[in-house]
Design an enzyme around this catalytic site. Sequence first.
Site, PDB file in Angstrom:
ATOM      1  N   GLU A 166     -13.220 -18.162 -16.212  1.00  0.00           N
ATOM      2  CA  GLU A 166     -11.884 -18.485 -16.736  1.00  0.00           C
ATOM      3  C   GLU A 166     -10.990 -17.265 -16.981  1.00  0.00           C
ATOM      4  O   GLU A 166     -10.565 -17.011 -18.118  1.00  0.00           O
ATOM      5  CB  GLU A 166     -12.009 -19.266 -18.047  1.00  0.00           C
ATOM      6  CG  GLU A 166     -12.793 -20.550 -17.934  1.00  0.00           C
ATOM      7  CD  GLU A 166     -12.714 -21.431 -19.183  1.00  0.00           C
ATOM      8  OE1 GLU A 166     -12.273 -20.932 -20.233  1.00  0.00           O
ATOM      9  OE2 GLU A 166     -13.082 -22.608 -19.097  1.00  0.00           O
ATOM     10  N   GLU A 367     -18.211 -26.389 -15.741  1.00  0.00           N
ATOM     11  CA  GLU A 367     -18.184 -26.804 -17.151  1.00  0.00           C
ATOM     12  C   GLU A 367     -17.395 -28.090 -17.251  1.00  0.00           C
ATOM     13  O   GLU A 367     -16.379 -28.252 -16.587  1.00  0.00           O
ATOM     14  CB  GLU A 367     -17.479 -25.782 -18.058  1.00  0.00           C
ATOM     15  CG  GLU A 367     -18.274 -24.574 -18.433  1.00  0.00           C
ATOM     16  CD  GLU A 367     -17.504 -23.613 -19.365  1.00  0.00           C
ATOM     17  OE1 GLU A 367     -16.735 -24.079 -20.224  1.00  0.00           O
ATOM     18  OE2 GLU A 367     -17.679 -22.407 -19.194  1.00  0.00           O
TER      19      GLU A 367
HETATM   20  C1  BGP Z   1     -14.536 -23.034 -22.251  1.00  0.00           C
HETATM   21  C2  BGP Z   1     -15.291 -21.724 -22.310  1.00  0.00           C
HETATM   22  C3  BGP Z   1     -16.564 -21.804 -23.078  1.00  0.00           C
HETATM   23  C4  BGP Z   1     -16.528 -22.705 -24.304  1.00  0.00           C
HETATM   24  C5  BGP Z   1     -15.793 -24.010 -24.052  1.00  0.00           C
HETATM   25  C6  BGP Z   1     -15.579 -24.846 -25.311  1.00  0.00           C
HETATM   26  O1  BGP Z   1     -13.200 -22.797 -21.984  1.00  0.00           O
HETATM   27  O2  BGP Z   1     -15.616 -21.245 -21.018  1.00  0.00           O
HETATM   28  O3  BGP Z   1     -16.939 -20.493 -23.400  1.00  0.00           O
HETATM   29  O4  BGP Z   1     -16.043 -22.004 -25.374  1.00  0.00           O
HETATM   30  O5  BGP Z   1     -14.540 -23.754 -23.447  1.00  0.00           O
HETATM   31  O6  BGP Z   1     -14.708 -24.229 -26.168  1.00  0.00           O
HETATM   32  P1  BGP Z   1     -14.433 -24.655 -27.660  1.00  0.00           P
HETATM   33  O7  BGP Z   1     -15.694 -24.527 -28.438  1.00  0.00           O
HETATM   34  O8  BGP Z   1     -13.372 -23.746 -28.139  1.00  0.00           O
HETATM   35  O9  BGP Z   1     -14.006 -26.078 -27.689  1.00  0.00           O
END
Ligand code: BGP
Length: 481
Positions: A166, A367
Amino acid sequence: MELQFNSEFWWGAATSGPQSEGRFHKKHANQYDYWYETKPEEFYNYVGPDTASNFYNSFKEDIALMKEVGLNSVRTSIQWSRLIDDLEEGTVNEDGVRFYNEVIDEFLKNNIRPIVNLCHFDIPIELYQKYGGWESKYVVDLYVKFAAQCFRFFGDRVVDWITFNEPIVIVSGGYLSQSHFPKLKDGKKAVQVAYNLQLASAKCIELFRKTNKNPNGRIGIILNLTPSYPATNNEEDQKAAQFADLWANRLFLDASIKGEFPEELLQILKKDNVLWKTTYEELKIIKENTIDYLGVNYYHPHRVQKPAVSSNSLAIEWTPELYYNDYDMPGRRMNMDRNWEIYPQAIYDIAKNIKENYGNIPWFVSENGMGVSREERFLDEKGVIQDDYRIQYISEHLYWLKKGIEKGSNCFGYHMWTPIDCWSWSNAYKNRYGFISNNISTQIKTIKKSGYWFKEVAESGMIRMPDEWKSFEKLENKKTI
Ligand code: BGP
């Protein structure tokens, strides 16, 4: 209804070094370690990255749990701040090499394919303090030295490499919205950082191509895609959505896959006098070193309307929001804990876009997931979190992914965020995403209902959709979980 995926399909999950390992035995602090040291009050419930999910100490047990929930592939990242001793010279830290060697071997011993990422937002803090982090092209070259050590020590066993997770979040979180370190608001710097990250990715790919000896070895990037949907069919809203797409998606997609930044974006950045500093040689490196495969992080779409301010207003500091405004679409389905819209159909649009506009490059969902707070609400009498909402969330996304694959999109896997509840930047442990829960006081880890469910899915390659969920076939958009 049943959805059958092919037998090669990746069923996995993703985490990262800074979010799982804990700070144990690290010579350098990364920017999050430092941010927590200096401003712990900015982290949810004052929880920092010092222990995270204790992966440094418990990786064997954790990997055994990942095996138990059926994962055949897992992504994590190597922390620059752990692997490298002397940041200028790029010499390695012995304990860092030992640790990552053992982690990779443990994954392989369990028949889990390790997908190794080189940067999950993290950078040694000294490189910010001395050089301004990604604002500096010298740091780009230090990153390539770090990457060289990763390929050298682990390239015999790691097949799938990732240059960045990202990158647009490093840009927007760090230099526009102030949600990530260094928490600046500086459009010109944001634009240069975006370019430097793309240059770093391409230089790393160039090095990989020159040094990789693993016949199956390949290298990609992970981009969080937020398909942009205009609020209305009005020309102004459509133009706004096009710009949001150019900035948040196409900047890195085009450069990583086609080797060129989108011309429309370049024109706007030039007109606004914020275009990055570049050279002919650098652009050549970007052009010649495109990715082998793509990871797509998808959580939510981007609803867009015309901007609130005019881009002609010289009094305003440059920001991409001169060209669009977020739109709170009435009635949209929300995950209120994370304040993110749930819109599984966008995965189909992503699959179609990659097929039609990006040469149908091989890709996977790297993800996707549902962050829910206070999950102990859903504990049953046996102590298992009954996270049916997560099972439904995953199933619906896979439903649309399958439709995209049926139309010919070259998607080879699905990774959930995350295997074990992990630490998440300033949100710390607020929202839980894992197949496996983690009691952060005791570090006792327990499989959730979704973990047992995923094991069956991974083993059979099949998802059963209960009849009562049929409604999502109609693109229905108002249901709440
Ligand atoms: C994505 C990232 C992860 C993780 C996820 C959830 O954008 O790659 O590292 O943090 O988001 O994020 P959050 O816990 O802020 O909801």
